[in-house]
Design a protein around this motif. Structure first.
Motif, PDB file in Angstrom:
ATOM      1  N   GLU A   1      -7.812   6.919  10.813  1.00  0.00           N
ATOM      2  CA  GLU A   1      -7.748   6.362   9.456  1.00  0.00           C
ATOM      3  C   GLU A   1      -6.305   6.021   9.216  1.00  0.00           C
ATOM      4  OE1 GLU A   1      -9.532   8.441   6.343  1.00  0.00           O
ATOM      5  OE2 GLU A   1     -11.433   8.508   7.486  1.00  0.00           O
ATOM      6  N   GLY A   2      -5.318   5.966  10.435  1.00  0.00           N
ATOM      7  CA  GLY A   2      -3.857   5.818  10.193  1.00  0.00           C
ATOM      8  C   GLY A   2      -2.930   6.978   9.704  1.00  0.00           C
ATOM      9  N   HIS A   3      -3.805   8.058   9.646  1.00  0.00           N
ATOM     10  CA  HIS A   3      -2.807   9.427   9.548  1.00  0.00           C
ATOM     11  C   HIS A   3      -2.131   9.920  10.597  1.00  0.00           C
ATOM     12  CE1 HIS A   3      -5.966   8.932   6.358  1.00  0.00           C
ATOM     13  NE2 HIS A   3      -6.672   9.801   7.014  1.00  0.00           N
ATOM     14  N   TRP A   4      -1.173  10.611  10.740  1.00  0.00           N
ATOM     15  CA  TRP A   4      -0.370  11.315  11.705  1.00  0.00           C
ATOM     16  C   TRP A   4       0.239  12.398  11.509  1.00  0.00           C
ATOM     17  CZ3 TRP A   4       4.908  11.986  11.105  1.00  0.00           C
ATOM     18  CH2 TRP A   4       5.635  11.203  10.256  1.00  0.00           C
ATOM     19  N   VAL A   5       0.382  13.408  12.444  1.00  0.00           N
ATOM     20  CA  VAL A   5       1.134  14.724  12.500  1.00  0.00           C
ATOM     21  C   VAL A   5       2.071  14.770  13.377  1.00  0.00           C
ATOM     22  CG1 VAL A   5       0.540  17.017  12.474  1.00  0.00           C
ATOM     23  CG2 VAL A   5      -0.901  15.789  11.180  1.00  0.00           C
ATOM     24  N   LEU A   6       3.260  15.247  12.945  1.00  0.00           N
ATOM     25  CA  LEU A   6       4.122  15.571  14.147  1.00  0.00           C
ATOM     26  C   LEU A   6       4.645  17.011  14.070  1.00  0.00           C
ATOM     27  CD1 LEU A   6       6.668  14.534  15.968  1.00  0.00           C
ATOM     28  CD2 LEU A   6       8.059  14.227  13.924  1.00  0.00           C
ATOM     29  N   ILE A   7       4.715  17.623  15.318  1.00  0.00           N
ATOM     30  CA  ILE A   7       5.069  19.225  15.373  1.00  0.00           C
ATOM     31  C   ILE A   7       6.496  19.035  16.194  1.00  0.00           C
ATOM     32  CG2 ILE A   7       4.326  21.395  15.980  1.00  0.00           C
ATOM     33  CD1 ILE A   7       1.560  19.853  15.874  1.00  0.00           C
ATOM     34  N   ARG A   8       7.475  19.472  15.648  1.00  0.00           N
ATOM     35  CA  ARG A   8       8.798  19.610  16.520  1.00  0.00           C
ATOM     36  C   ARG A   8       9.640  20.750  16.227  1.00  0.00           C
ATOM     37  NH1 ARG A   8      12.968  17.669  13.561  1.00  0.00           N
ATOM     38  NH2 ARG A   8      14.415  17.688  15.329  1.00  0.00           N
TER      39      ARG A   8
ATOM     40  N   CYS B   1       3.403  15.359   7.979  1.00  0.00           N
ATOM     41  CA  CYS B   1       2.098  14.901   7.941  1.00  0.00           C
ATOM     42  C   CYS B   1       2.405  13.453   7.130  1.00  0.00           C
ATOM     43  CB  CYS B   1       0.993  15.608   7.249  1.00  0.00           C
ATOM     44  SG  CYS B   1       0.846  17.345   7.882  1.00  0.00           S
ATOM     45  N   GLU B   2       1.627  12.575   7.619  1.00  0.00           N
ATOM     46  CA  GLU B   2       1.537  11.317   6.666  1.00  0.00           C
ATOM     47  C   GLU B   2      -0.039  10.845   6.557  1.00  0.00           C
ATOM     48  OE1 GLU B   2       4.650   7.920   5.686  1.00  0.00           O
ATOM     49  OE2 GLU B   2       3.307   7.195   7.575  1.00  0.00           O
ATOM     50  N   ALA B   3      -0.436  10.378   5.509  1.00  0.00           N
ATOM     51  CA  ALA B   3      -1.772  10.178   5.411  1.00  0.00           C
ATOM     52  C   ALA B   3      -1.947   8.820   4.686  1.00  0.00           C
ATOM     53  CB  ALA B   3      -2.467  11.321   4.926  1.00  0.00           C
ATOM     54  N   THR B   4      -2.853   7.995   4.569  1.00  0.00           N
ATOM     55  CA  THR B   4      -3.057   6.891   3.790  1.00  0.00           C
ATOM     56  C   THR B   4      -3.922   7.239   2.559  1.00  0.00           C
ATOM     57  OG1 THR B   4      -5.128   6.653   5.041  1.00  0.00           O
ATOM     58  CG2 THR B   4      -3.344   5.283   5.733  1.00  0.00           C
ATOM     59  N   ASN B   5      -4.173   8.223   2.151  1.00  0.00           N
ATOM     60  CA  ASN B   5      -4.614   8.780   0.803  1.00  0.00           C
ATOM     61  C   ASN B   5      -4.062  10.369   0.657  1.00  0.00           C
ATOM     62  OD1 ASN B   5      -7.034  10.571   1.432  1.00  0.00           O
ATOM     63  ND2 ASN B   5      -7.539   8.436   2.435  1.00  0.00           N
ATOM     64  N   ALA B   6      -4.166  10.709  -0.714  1.00  0.00           N
ATOM     65  CA  ALA B   6      -3.711  12.124  -1.173  1.00  0.00           C
ATOM     66  C   ALA B   6      -4.675  12.961  -0.620  1.00  0.00           C
ATOM     67  CB  ALA B   6      -3.166  11.980  -2.410  1.00  0.00           C
ATOM     68  N   THR B   7      -6.065  12.688  -0.606  1.00  0.00           N
ATOM     69  CA  THR B   7      -7.101  13.623  -0.313  1.00  0.00           C
ATOM     70  C   THR B   7      -6.731  14.061   1.156  1.00  0.00           C
ATOM     71  OG1 THR B   7      -8.371  12.348  -1.845  1.00  0.00           O
ATOM     72  CG2 THR B   7      -9.312  14.145  -0.650  1.00  0.00           C
ATOM     73  N   ALA B   8      -6.738  12.897   1.846  1.00  0.00           N
ATOM     74  CA  ALA B   8      -6.579  13.149   3.493  1.00  0.00           C
ATOM     75  C   ALA B   8      -5.378  13.974   3.686  1.00  0.00           C
ATOM     76  CB  ALA B   8      -6.456  11.822   4.154  1.00  0.00           C
ATOM     77  N   LEU B   9      -4.277  13.726   2.830  1.00  0.00           N
ATOM     78  CA  LEU B   9      -3.104  14.723   3.142  1.00  0.00           C
ATOM     79  C   LEU B   9      -3.261  16.183   2.740  1.00  0.00           C
ATOM     80  CD1 LEU B   9      -0.137  14.495   3.815  1.00  0.00           C
ATOM     81  CD2 LEU B   9       0.272  14.240   1.410  1.00  0.00           C
ATOM     82  N   GLN B  10      -4.029  16.271   1.717  1.00  0.00           N
ATOM     83  CA  GLN B  10      -4.186  17.639   1.417  1.00  0.00           C
ATOM     84  C   GLN B  10      -5.217  18.195   2.581  1.00  0.00           C
ATOM     85  OE1 GLN B  10      -3.286  19.133  -1.232  1.00  0.00           O
ATOM     86  NE2 GLN B  10      -3.954  21.026   0.057  1.00  0.00           N
TER      87      GLN B  10
ATOM     88  N   GLY C   1       0.950  -1.210   0.076  1.00  0.00           N
ATOM     89  CA  GLY C   1      -0.056  -0.095   0.182  1.00  0.00           C
ATOM     90  C   GLY C   1       0.668   1.263   0.217  1.00  0.00           C
ATOM     91  N   GLU C   2       0.399   2.307  -0.270  1.00  0.00           N
ATOM     92  CA  GLU C   2       1.037   3.465  -0.431  1.00  0.00           C
ATOM     93  C   GLU C   2       0.785   4.534   0.999  1.00  0.00           C
ATOM     94  OE1 GLU C   2       0.778   5.529  -4.239  1.00  0.00           O
ATOM     95  OE2 GLU C   2       2.211   7.120  -3.667  1.00  0.00           O
ATOM     96  N   LEU C   3       1.671   5.406   1.138  1.00  0.00           N
ATOM     97  CA  LEU C   3       1.430   6.441   2.333  1.00  0.00           C
ATOM     98  C   LEU C   3       1.845   7.559   1.471  1.00  0.00           C
ATOM     99  CD1 LEU C   3       2.273   4.737   5.693  1.00  0.00           C
ATOM    100  CD2 LEU C   3       0.068   4.931   4.861  1.00  0.00           C
ATOM    101  N   PHE C   4       1.295   8.942   2.006  1.00  0.00           N
ATOM    102  CA  PHE C   4       1.422  10.183   1.358  1.00  0.00           C
ATOM    103  C   PHE C   4       1.997  11.066   2.560  1.00  0.00           C
ATOM    104  CE2 PHE C   4      -1.443   7.832  -0.974  1.00  0.00           C
ATOM    105  CZ  PHE C   4      -1.184   8.166  -2.353  1.00  0.00           C
ATOM    106  N   HIS C   5       3.084  11.462   2.091  1.00  0.00           N
ATOM    107  CA  HIS C   5       3.705  12.386   3.241  1.00  0.00           C
ATOM    108  C   HIS C   5       4.259  13.787   2.721  1.00  0.00           C
ATOM    109  CE1 HIS C   5       6.999   9.666   1.462  1.00  0.00           C
ATOM    110  NE2 HIS C   5       7.606  10.770   1.496  1.00  0.00           N
ATOM    111  N   THR C   6       4.532  14.528   3.656  1.00  0.00           N
ATOM    112  CA  THR C   6       4.737  16.107   3.415  1.00  0.00           C
ATOM    113  C   THR C   6       5.550  16.700   4.643  1.00  0.00           C
ATOM    114  OG1 THR C   6       4.293  18.146   2.315  1.00  0.00           O
ATOM    115  CG2 THR C   6       2.697  17.326   3.855  1.00  0.00           C
TER     116      THR C   6
END
Ligand SMILES: O=P(O)(O)OC[C@H]1O[C@H](O)[C@H](O)[C@@H](O)[C@@H]1O
Length: 474
Positions: A431-438, A450-459, A382-387
């Motif tokens: 849904e398995g998404h996460w955000v890290l602030i540091r 940010c990492e999300a399980t789909n591109a829409t969620a990442l947006q 599966g793919e994960l989407f990150h930024t």
């Protein structure tokens, strides 16, 4: 006087402002005192430098201080990658190494990394002790220094050739036969840094068609930053496409980081490269061990660890923490989102030269483009989407502290399910998404991953985060 602080990975400052001969001598004296304090004064200390402005001169200043303290000093004969110098610590049974480098920072910077006897980044306990020695040295004005001629006459200083030893080790780590029989064609971008000729030389030796770019030293880095990321690899992308090469490989200023471009000139993120390497080491090399990643690195590695039945370890950001795990043993791969990794059988230090060669080896094994192998991996796992967003905030520390203490319960439409405070604050969402602030330990920035399980969620996550900043007018 400026304060000398060891950040995420060593001390860095602007040349002729904070990074002066005087301050370099102070740091060298502090390391000499520390070496004696831990009873390792009988072992040599390695001194290396990269291609930055006055690198050789600063390295000689360090050597003059170490030898004045009766510490045998091995000065590397030419600009060398940080991982080669770290490898040299093991090879020459040194008590440590002092590396003059500011890694991927702008050209006006230089810096010092201290690499202790285990050949990886100094732990926070060690750097704290070094900082204490630095302030003691400043107060007591106790810097000793002698001329290099005297150091040589007293047989305390030796200029050493490091490269062949490191290259011999690389030959043991990389499958040259597989490379020899491949149809790969590679463009190698040294970004004017200390990695010049290492990856391209190795590939040539293995009979792989390749061409090196930016392989001449330039302290101004051609007006660019020696940082092998999407933003700074435009030249490599262009060359790969124009030459119809199958792969583009790059290193940062001291070659501890890697950067990758596929045959279409598309940037492959370090997260993707880590996933690819894990796949390769398992599938083609049959290797096993723990997978170590930082909190900011892709959770696709977690999925792979689960699938392969391997243990996954999460650390704070900084290869010093990844390296610490590697030193405990049995680590298949240790890596981080910022472009650092090392593998089983290698030193606990990130090594952009080795990683680049392993990625080429992977393409040779698979006889496919890196983009195709990535698709295979996504098909299986599966793919994960990150930024990552890097923000300059006026009240950075205050903002971060507030976020850590009172994180939001919702990011966009996603509810926070779990809060972790390993490094900054990490919010595990629905849904398995996460955000890290540091806060960054190397730049005056707040980093939001940010990492999300789909591109829409990442947006949606990115939109929600942008709104926070609109509210505080950034
Ligand atoms: O995010 P930062 O604290 O700025 O750190 C980013 C990176 O800095 C240095 O390059 C360290 O060697 C890395 O281990 C770290 O990941």
């Amino acid at each position: 006087m400026t304060t000398i602080r060891f950040g995420t990975d060593g001390w860095r400052d602007i040349i002729a402002d904070g990074f002066t001969v005087e301050n370099v001598r102070i740091v060298a004296q502090a390391i000499a005192s520390y070496t004696k304090e831990i009873g390792q004064q009988e072992q040599p200390v390695l001194v290396g430098h990269d291609t930055r402005f006055l690198g050789r001169r600063f390295a000689e200043e360090v050597a003059a201080v170490l030898t004045a303290n009766d510490i045998r000093t091995y000065l590397v004969n030419e600009a060398a990658p940080t991982p080669a110098v770290a490898f040299g610590v093991k090879h020459f049974a040194a008590s440590g190494a002092i590396m003059i480098t500011a890694s991927h920072n702008p050209p006006e910077y230089n810096g010092i990394k201290y690499i202790p006897e285990y050949a990886g980044p100094a732990t926070p306990v060690i750097t704290q002790r070094l900082e204490e020695w630095i302030s003691e040295t400043c107060q007591a004005k106790s810097v000793r220094t002698i001329s290099l001629a005297e150091a040589k006459a007293r047989k305390l200083l030796q200029v050493i050739v490091l490269r062949p030893h490191y290259e011999a080790h690389l030959r043991r780590m990389v499958n040259m036969d597989v490379l020899k029989n491949s149809s790969l064609s590679v463009v190698v971008d040294a970004m004017h840094g200390a990695g010049m000729g290492y990856v391209s030389g190795f590939l040539s030796e293995a009979g792989v068609k390749n061409v090196g770019i930016r392989e001449v030293p330039d302290a101004a880095f051609g007006g660019d930053l020696p940082e092998p990321n999407d933003k700074h690899l435009h030249l490599l992308k262009k060359e790969v496409v124009e030459r119809q090469a199958s792969l583009g490989l790059a290193n940062d200023g001291d070659a501890d980081r890697f950067g990758v471009v596929d045959r279409f000139g598309q940037y492959i993120t370090p997260n993707e490269a880590l996933v690819l390497l894990t796949y390769h080491l398992r599938k083609n090399r049959g290797l096993s061990g723990r997978i170590v990643r930082t909190v900011a690195t892709t959770h696709l590695l977690d999925r792979m660890a689960k699938h392969y039945g391997l243990e996954l370890v999460e650390t704070p950001v900084g290869f010093k923490y990844v390296g610490e795990e590697m030193r405990k043993g049995d680590v298949l791969i240790g890596g981080e989102e910022s472009g650092g990794a090392s593998i089983l059988g290698h030193i606990p230090e990130k090594d952009g030269v080795l990683i680049n060669l392993l990625l080429a080896e992977m393409c040779a094994y698979e006889n496919k483009g890196i983009d195709q192998i990535l698709r295979d991996v996504y098909e299986q796992f599966g793919e994960l989407f990150h930024t990552r967003l890097d923000m300059k905030l006026p009240e950075k520390d205050q903002w971060i502290q507030q976020m850590i203490a009172n994180p939001p319960a919702l990011i966009g439409p996603y509810q926070v399910l779990e809060i972790q405070r390993v490094d900054g604050v990490k919010l595990l969402l629905e849904e398995g998404h996460w955000v890290l602030i540091r806060p960054s330990g190397t730049e005056p920035l707040v980093r939001i991953y940010c990492e999300a399980t789909n591109a829409t969620a990442l947006q949606k996550l990115q939109d929600a985060i942008r709104e926070w900043f609109l509210e505080i007018n950034v």
